[in-house]
Design a protein around this motif. Structure first.
Motif, PDB file in Angstrom:
ATOM      1  N   SER A 116      11.999 -65.514 -30.268  1.00  0.00           N
ATOM      2  CA  SER A 116      12.275 -66.875 -30.751  1.00  0.00           C
ATOM      3  C   SER A 116      13.768 -67.172 -30.815  1.00  0.00           C
ATOM      4  O   SER A 116      14.187 -68.310 -30.624  1.00  0.00           O
ATOM      5  CB  SER A 116      11.641 -67.101 -32.128  1.00  0.00           C
ATOM      6  N   HIS A 155       4.511 -66.788 -28.482  1.00  0.00           N
ATOM      7  CA  HIS A 155       5.408 -67.625 -29.286  1.00  0.00           C
ATOM      8  C   HIS A 155       5.007 -69.098 -29.203  1.00  0.00           C
ATOM      9  O   HIS A 155       4.958 -69.807 -30.225  1.00  0.00           O
ATOM     10  CB  HIS A 155       6.842 -67.435 -28.796  1.00  0.00           C
ATOM     11  N   THR A 186       2.831 -58.258 -32.552  1.00  0.00           N
ATOM     12  CA  THR A 186       2.553 -59.637 -32.913  1.00  0.00           C
ATOM     13  C   THR A 186       1.689 -59.702 -34.163  1.00  0.00           C
ATOM     14  O   THR A 186       1.079 -58.698 -34.563  1.00  0.00           O
ATOM     15  CB  THR A 186       1.832 -60.354 -31.754  1.00  0.00           C
TER      16      THR A 186
END
Length: 453
Positions: A158, A40, A69
């Motif tokens: 996130s 991230h 990802t």
């Protein structure tokens, strides 16, 4: 209830904010969190995905944590010095922290190729099965490429929300398993998905959706095309993870048992109720040991599963005049050879299985020398536990098991005196001297006053 996800089309995205789901970072491994945060911070999308998300939502404690990802495997490797790339069929990154491996997969795309041909992006399909798949795509495409809807939810590092593209949260609420896409097509792509459906339903105590269950018996023969070593691994996951009895019953109910363990299915089809009780008790005992965090061995469990066919073959050959030891040896070798063509049970386990089986008739030989020879055998304990389990077959076997249990508690000289020099039965050789009571430890006197806590 049908949804767009049943046909392979994307369902409306459902985002479950942190306040509305049960996933807490304290239940996620530190290694997985480090991977998620580093991806991230480097500007990549980073999600916990698959079974870990499913189990956390159900209040479980997963052992493995997978990450999805938009970073390619090569980009992941640049971020982590402790990373290695693996796989040709599915290119993956493994990030290693001590004993823990965090598997990092790039979002798979929905690219297709002609049957038997590889496309430029790297996807290759043969006879309906995906043999290579390294097509990168979006998270939406990745969700549709997964097997079951409950396995296609993403925990977003996130903002700590859960993203559901296919209706997985609804399935968790309804305790049902839906395949994503057409079930027959998905099973043909990878026949092991049929076993995963059984294992997952047993583990979660979910029902398999009717559309997902309908093709199982018809497509069961596809399991013959799967590498036997892979089927061994899947068998261990089904039977040695704490839900073996439920998995076994579901394998039989769906018609898959005869394609995975043909000798077991044949023996049960002969209608022997005591054999069924024996197998189910063995599976229940194994589940209990797993729940108690005790050791379990594949050899004992496979010996239980295959016992009925070995026993019946041995008796049939003895009925034709074959000597007992030879009949048992041939029956064991025959059943093991047939089963290993389907499920590649390693030799170190099959040797133990055969010893357990071949020792069973020796428990009936109560001559003095033979009893002590059997007690000294390195596989005595496993074979004795097997004998106790066989007590469901008849009162005579229960009595035999009790005799051996009592005999082990006696001093050597007492047991020797109670045994005939020639062969005898359990009734004739039953030791008359009771096992000595355990000695009580005398409390030591302490001088002065006792200490206080």
């Amino acid at each position: 209830m049908n949804s767009q996800a049943d046909t392979g089309a994307a369902a409306p995205l459902r985002i479950i904010p942190r306040a509305e789901h049960a996933i807490s970072r304290k239940n996620i491994s530190k290694a997985a969190l480090r991977v998620l945060y580093r991806l991230h911070e480097a500007g990549y999308a980073a999600f916990l995905v698959g079974g870990a998300v499913r189990d956390l939502l159900l209040g479980g404690h997963p052992k493995d944590f997978d990450v999805a990802t938009d970073a390619t495997p090569e980009e992941v490797k640049k971020l982590f010095r402790n990373c290695r790339l693996i796989g040709r069929r599915f290119r993956l990154a493994h990030v290693v922290y001590g004993d823990e491996i965090v598997e990092v997969a790039t979002f798979r795309g929905a690219g297709v190729s002609e049957e038997g041909a590889a496309d430029a992006a790297g996807r290759h399909i043969v006879d309906g099965r995906i043999v290579r798949d390294n097509v990168w795509g979006s998270i939406e495409e990745d969700a549709l490429r997964r097997d079951f809807r409950v396995n296609a939810m993403y925990y977003d590092i996130s903002d700590f929300s859960v993203r559901d593209y296919v209706g997985g949260m609804q399935d968790i609420e309804n305790r049902v398993l839906h395949l994503i896409g057409d079930p027959a097509t998905r099973y043909r792509e990878d026949p092991v998905r049929m076993l995963r459906a059984v294992r997952l339903a047993a583990k979660l105590d979910f029902r398999i959706d009717e559309k997902a269950a309908a093709p199982l018996a018809e497509l069961g023969p596809l399991l013959a095309e799967v590498a036997p070593a892979r089927l061994f691994d899947e068998s261990l996951k089904m039977f040695l993870s704490g839900h073996g009895l439920a998995s076994f019953r579901l394998l039989e109910r769906t018609g898959l048992l005869r394609f995975l363990f043909p000798p077991v299915a044949r023996a049960l089809e002969r209608g022997d109720a005591t054999l069924r009780a024996f197998i189910e008790q063995g599976l229940a005992n194994t589940d209990a040991r797993v729940a108690a965090d005790k050791s379990v061995t594949p050899a004992f469990l496979f010996a239980v599963l295959l016992w009925g066919e070995v026993r019946d073959l041995a008796h049939a050959w003895m009925g034709r005049g074959l000597e007992s030891a030879e009949a048992w040896s041939r029956a064991a070798a025959h059943v093991v050879a047939e089963q290993c063509r389907r499920v590649a049970i390693p030799r170190r386990f099959t040797l133990t299985m055969e010893e357990i089986w071949l020792l069973q008739p020796r428990f009936e030989q109560l001559q003095r020398k033979k009893v002590f020879r059997l007690l000294a055998h390195p596989r005595f304990r496993a074979a004795f536990d097997f004998l106790l389990l066989r007590g469901v077959e008849s009162p005579a076997l229960r009595e035999l098991g009790q005799w051996w249990e009592h005999a082990q508690q006696l001093p050597h000289e007492v047991l020797a005196a109670a045994l005939p020099a020639s062969a005898g039965t359990a009734a004739e050789a039953k030791p008359e001297v009771a096992a000595p009571a355990p000695k009580r430890r005398r409390r030591r006197r302490t001088s002065g006053r006792a200490g206080t806590a």
